[in-house]
Write an enzyme that holds these catalytic residues in place. Structure first.
Site, PDB file in Angstrom:
ATOM      1  N   HIS A   1       0.881  -1.178   0.000  1.00 25.32           N
ATOM      2  CA  HIS A   1       0.000   0.000   0.000  1.00 25.32           C
ATOM      3  C   HIS A   1       0.916   1.225   0.000  1.00 25.32           C
ATOM      4  CE1 HIS A   1      -2.783   2.958   1.783  1.00 25.32           C
ATOM      5  NE2 HIS A   1      -3.768   2.150   1.474  1.00 25.32           N
TER       6      HIS A   1
ATOM      7  N   ASP B   1       3.321  -3.939   7.993  1.00 27.89           N
ATOM      8  CA  ASP B   1       2.103  -3.152   7.819  1.00 27.89           C
ATOM      9  C   ASP B   1       0.938  -4.098   8.119  1.00 27.89           C
ATOM     10  OD1 ASP B   1      -0.163  -1.937   6.972  1.00 27.89           O
ATOM     11  OD2 ASP B   1       0.543  -1.478   4.947  1.00 27.89           O
TER      12      ASP B   1
ATOM     13  N   GLN C   1      -4.249  -4.678   7.219  1.00 23.34           N
ATOM     14  CA  GLN C   1      -5.222  -5.684   6.775  1.00 23.34           C
ATOM     15  C   GLN C   1      -5.109  -6.963   7.600  1.00 23.34           C
ATOM     16  OE1 GLN C   1      -7.630  -5.264   4.495  1.00 23.34           O
ATOM     17  NE2 GLN C   1      -6.968  -3.270   3.765  1.00 23.34           N
TER      18      GLN C   1
ATOM     19  N   LYS D   1     -10.459  -0.271  10.408  1.00 24.27           N
ATOM     20  CA  LYS D   1     -10.672  -1.503   9.630  1.00 24.27           C
ATOM     21  C   LYS D   1     -10.998  -2.671  10.556  1.00 24.27           C
ATOM     22  CE  LYS D   1      -7.221  -0.132   6.220  1.00 24.27           C
ATOM     23  NZ  LYS D   1      -7.842   0.248   4.961  1.00 24.27           N
TER      24      LYS D   1
ATOM     25  N   CYS E   1      -4.803   2.399  -3.647  1.00 25.59           N
ATOM     26  CA  CYS E   1      -3.585   2.971  -3.054  1.00 25.59           C
ATOM     27  C   CYS E   1      -2.394   2.019  -3.219  1.00 25.59           C
ATOM     28  CB  CYS E   1      -3.762   3.327  -1.584  1.00 25.59           C
ATOM     29  SG  CYS E   1      -4.969   4.613  -1.332  1.00 25.59           S
TER      30      CYS E   1
HETATM   31  N1  PMP Z   1      -1.756  -0.512   4.642  1.00 25.63           N
HETATM   32  C1  PMP Z   1      -2.716  -1.247   4.083  1.00 25.63           C
HETATM   33  C2  PMP Z   1      -2.380  -2.637   3.606  1.00 25.63           C
HETATM   34  C3  PMP Z   1      -3.999  -0.729   3.947  1.00 25.63           C
HETATM   35  O1  PMP Z   1      -4.955  -1.473   3.378  1.00 25.63           O
HETATM   36  C4  PMP Z   1      -4.263   0.574   4.416  1.00 25.63           C
HETATM   37  C5  PMP Z   1      -5.643   1.196   4.280  1.00 25.63           C
HETATM   38  N2  PMP Z   1      -6.217   1.031   3.027  1.00 25.63           N
HETATM   39  C6  PMP Z   1      -3.218   1.293   4.998  1.00 25.63           C
HETATM   40  C7  PMP Z   1      -1.986   0.717   5.101  1.00 25.63           C
HETATM   41  C8  PMP Z   1      -3.406   2.686   5.496  1.00 25.63           C
HETATM   42  O2  PMP Z   1      -4.308   2.742   6.545  1.00 25.63           O
HETATM   43  P1  PMP Z   1      -4.914   4.151   6.999  1.00 25.63           P
HETATM   44  O3  PMP Z   1      -5.420   4.809   5.768  1.00 25.63           O
HETATM   45  O4  PMP Z   1      -5.991   3.764   7.946  1.00 25.63           O
HETATM   46  O5  PMP Z   1      -3.824   4.894   7.663  1.00 25.63           O
END
Ligand code: PMP
Length: 414
Positions: free
Chosen positions: A124, A201, A204, A227, A367
């Protein structure tokens, strides 16, 4: 036997009382953000109504109560992820802020020209851009592990690229596009053997499969509350205490200092030195309630439920003509996120048609632009599951896809 009582769970989520366009909502976008149960919403309302004040600086009852609740969130997170102490938990604005804190606060201090930061090609942007920025500042180099022909983490390339120049291995716990679950234990063990730290990270991974950070042995893990049934605006960074001690604060301001003169300052104890400014106090109460909700379900049951729905959905999607799924076929190597395209239909059009059938899916680059580019498509549609989803939601997705296939059919007369 179903692993979760989804009827009881669904009755906890007010959103499912709603109809959109006269249709029941089939919410298949928890990978972007999950819905919230009344337990979370009510806990925040009750706290904000009767116990709210700023934390950590009041000698009066409301502030002491608020501080107790805020610190209870830290302890709840520590218990949920198996941290050895609540002091290893930094409450942040979300996974993105946590990853920036690690990249700038640890990477910015310890990386030098010639060092390598090893990422995957399917991160991401939250676990890519901060490292690009830190690499630019420090002269460190980025390198990448791709996915293999089954969309799995390519362990052979990883092993070939891992050498003593690698100082940071930063990897997703579960891809938000492919669902891929990299073999974290092996990655941690091998990275540590060359002296690299491992940043996971967990945005998920943790809401769906949980984590035991002590057992996993990584150095840092980043997670968002929204999430995992909690509110937006809060998340957490877990760090092993010796790594947190090596990290510099990334933001300065109130709450994070021991002493201040006009010229300089000394830092408060860990974790407070990493929490500049007024934190997400009301949201911390929501995160505690979300954790308690997930703990009552049991993370093993949550993971099993995701796995059952994923297997069911992949089985049904395999029969849809012209549909391509992007993600591991080996179910043990993937989580409950399914990206797909249908023939030449643009995923945005597909998502709009599905919405008109009551099915909420995400479409776009999620993203993860370099990844979607590597898949050779402009975008994908993505269905993702959580505790309130059922096979009915998957069936509705399939019905919606058949409506879409009909609309996009070249033989359709307009
Ligand atoms: N890493 C991953 C794998 C994600 O799916 C996301 C959210 N889509 C993020 C990081 C970022 O999370 P946040 O936007 O809540 O900071």
């Amino acid at each position: 036997m179903p692993s979760l009582d989804t009827a009881a769970i669904r009755s906890d989520f007010p959103v499912f009382e709603r109809l959109i366009g006269g249709k029941q909502i089939h919410f298949l976008d928890s990978g972007a953000s999950s819905q919230k149960p009344s337990q979370v919403l009510d806990a925040m309302t009750e706290f904000a109504a009767h116990h709210y004040a700023n934390v950590h600086r009041g000698a009066y009852t409301l502030s002491l109560e608020a501080t107790t609740e805020f610190e209870r969130c830290r302890s709840s997170v520590a218990r949920f992820i198996g941290a050895t102490s609540p002091n290893e938990v930094v409450l942040t604005r979300g996974a993105t802020t946590a990853l920036n804190q690690i990249a700038f606060g640890w990477g910015g201090e310890h990386l030098r020209a010639g060092d390598k930061i090893l990422l995957t090609t399917f991160e991401h942007h939250a676990n890519l851009i901060p490292w690009q920025m830190v690499a630019r500042r420090t002269g460190a180099q980025l390198d990448f592990v791709p996915f293999n022909e089954d969309y799995q983490f390519d362990i052979d390339v990883f092993e070939a690229k891992l050498d003593t120049d690698v100082k940071v291995v930063a990897v997703t716990g579960m891809s938000n596009v492919l669902g891929t679950l990299p073999p974290l234990r092996q990655i941690v063990e091998q990275s540590h053997s060359v002296g690299a730290i491992v940043v996971v990270d967990g945005a998920q991974l943790v809401p769906h499969l949980g984590v035991d950070v002590t057992d996993l042995g990584a150095d840092f893990v980043a997670v968002s509350a929204h999430k995992m049934l909690g509110p937006t605006g809060i998340g957490f960074l877990w760090g092993r205490m010796d790594r947190l001690e090596e990290m510099e604060p990334f933001e300065g301001g109130g709450e994070m200092i021991a002493d201040v003169t006009l010229e300089s300052a000394t830092w408060a104890q860990i974790p407070h030195r990493f929490e500049a400014g007024t934190p997400a106090i009301i949201e911390s109460v929501g995160l505690t309630a979300a954790i308690e909700y997930l703990e009552a379900l049991g993370m093993d049951a949550v993971a099993a439920h995701d796995a059952e729905l994923t297997a069911y959905a992949l089985g049904r999607l395999a029969d849809v003509p012209d549909l391509t799924v992007y993600g591991p076929s080996d179910l043990s190597k993937r989580g409950g996120v399914i990206s797909f395209t249908l023939g030449d239909a643009h995923p945005h059009d597909l998502a709009t048609i599905l919405d008109s059938e009551g099915v909420s899916v995400r479409a776009g680059h999620h993203c993860a632009k370099p990844l979607v580019r590597a898949l050779g498509v402009p975008a994908t549609a993505r269905a993702s599951f959580y505790v309130y989803n059922t096979t009915d939601d998957v069936d509705a997705l399939l019905d919606g896809l058949s409506v879409a296939a009909d609309i996009f059919s070249p033989s359709r007369v307009v």
